[in-house]
Design an enzyme around this catalytic site. Structure first.
Site, PDB file in Angstrom:
ATOM      1  CB  CYS A  11      -0.995  -0.023   1.159  1.00 23.08           C
ATOM      2  SG  CYS A  11      -0.274   0.197   2.805  1.00 23.08           S
ATOM      3  NE  ARG A  17      -4.522   1.519   1.528  1.00 25.79           N
ATOM      4  CZ  ARG A  17      -4.403   2.334   0.502  1.00 25.79           C
ATOM      5  NH1 ARG A  17      -5.268   2.262  -0.494  1.00 25.79           N
ATOM      6  NH2 ARG A  17      -3.427   3.219   0.442  1.00 25.79           N
ATOM      7  CG  ASP A 134      -4.715   5.374   2.902  1.00 23.22           C
ATOM      8  OD1 ASP A 134      -4.906   4.818   4.009  1.00 23.22           O
ATOM      9  OD2 ASP A 134      -3.641   5.910   2.591  1.00 23.22           O
TER      10      ASP A 134
END
Length: 169
Positions: A11, A17, A134
């Site tokens: 990520c 994540r 995000d």
């Protein structure tokens, strides 16, 4: 087998994540009996968070869903081009990461290792919907959504690893 199957989840900063997916996938592979044959790690495309632990909201959502986070020693790091030859599967959290990783890959074979994480979720109907927002910019609901997206893709990743290991012989 000469080396374990290696998965790297990527990520932006490697604090939300990708570490969430790393832990979930590691546990899911263990539960499938593949934990001794596959290694999961994670990284970011930027150095913004390098050396930092996971976002506390990442740890909280994992704990709420029953994952063992006690003693978890994750520290954010940056994906390196040199890792591709020893990595079997690179899982991008969003389309920007996917593009960055494909550009970073040193060979056409390495480019083929890069996939969207949510491409492994059979409930995601199209490539356009495979990106994960995000959660860092939002509240707890964003982290819950991210967890659901990771969870939805995890079994598909396990199936892919199982198939790839079987093809190794």
């Amino acid at each position: 087998m000469d080396r374990p199957y290696r998965i790297t989840v990527v990520c932006t900063g490697n604090i939300c994540r990708s570490p969430m997916a790393e832990l979930v996938l590691r546990e899911r592979l263990d539960a499938a009996g593949l934990g001794d044959q596959a290694v999961v790690d994670s990284a970011g495309t930027t150095a913004w968070e390098e050396g930092n632990p996971p976002d506390p909201r990442t740890v909280d959502v994992l704990r709420r869903h029953g994952h063992d986070v006690d003693g978890w020693q994750h520290r954010a790091r940056v994906m390196e081009r040199s890792w591709f030859p020893e990595t079997d599967l690179v899982l991008a959290a969003d389309h920007g990461h996917f593009s960055t990783l494909r550009r970073m890959a040193p060979t056409p074979a390495d480019k083929d290792k890069v996939h969207m994480l949510r491409a492994f979720d059979p409930a995601v109907p199209s490539e356009a919907e495979q990106g994960m927002d995000d959660p860092w910019y939002g509240d707890e609901a964003g982290f819950e959504r991210t967890y659901a997206e990771v969870d939805g893709a995890a079994d598909g990743v396990v199936d892919r690893v199982r198939a790839d290991l079987a093809s190794r012989g």
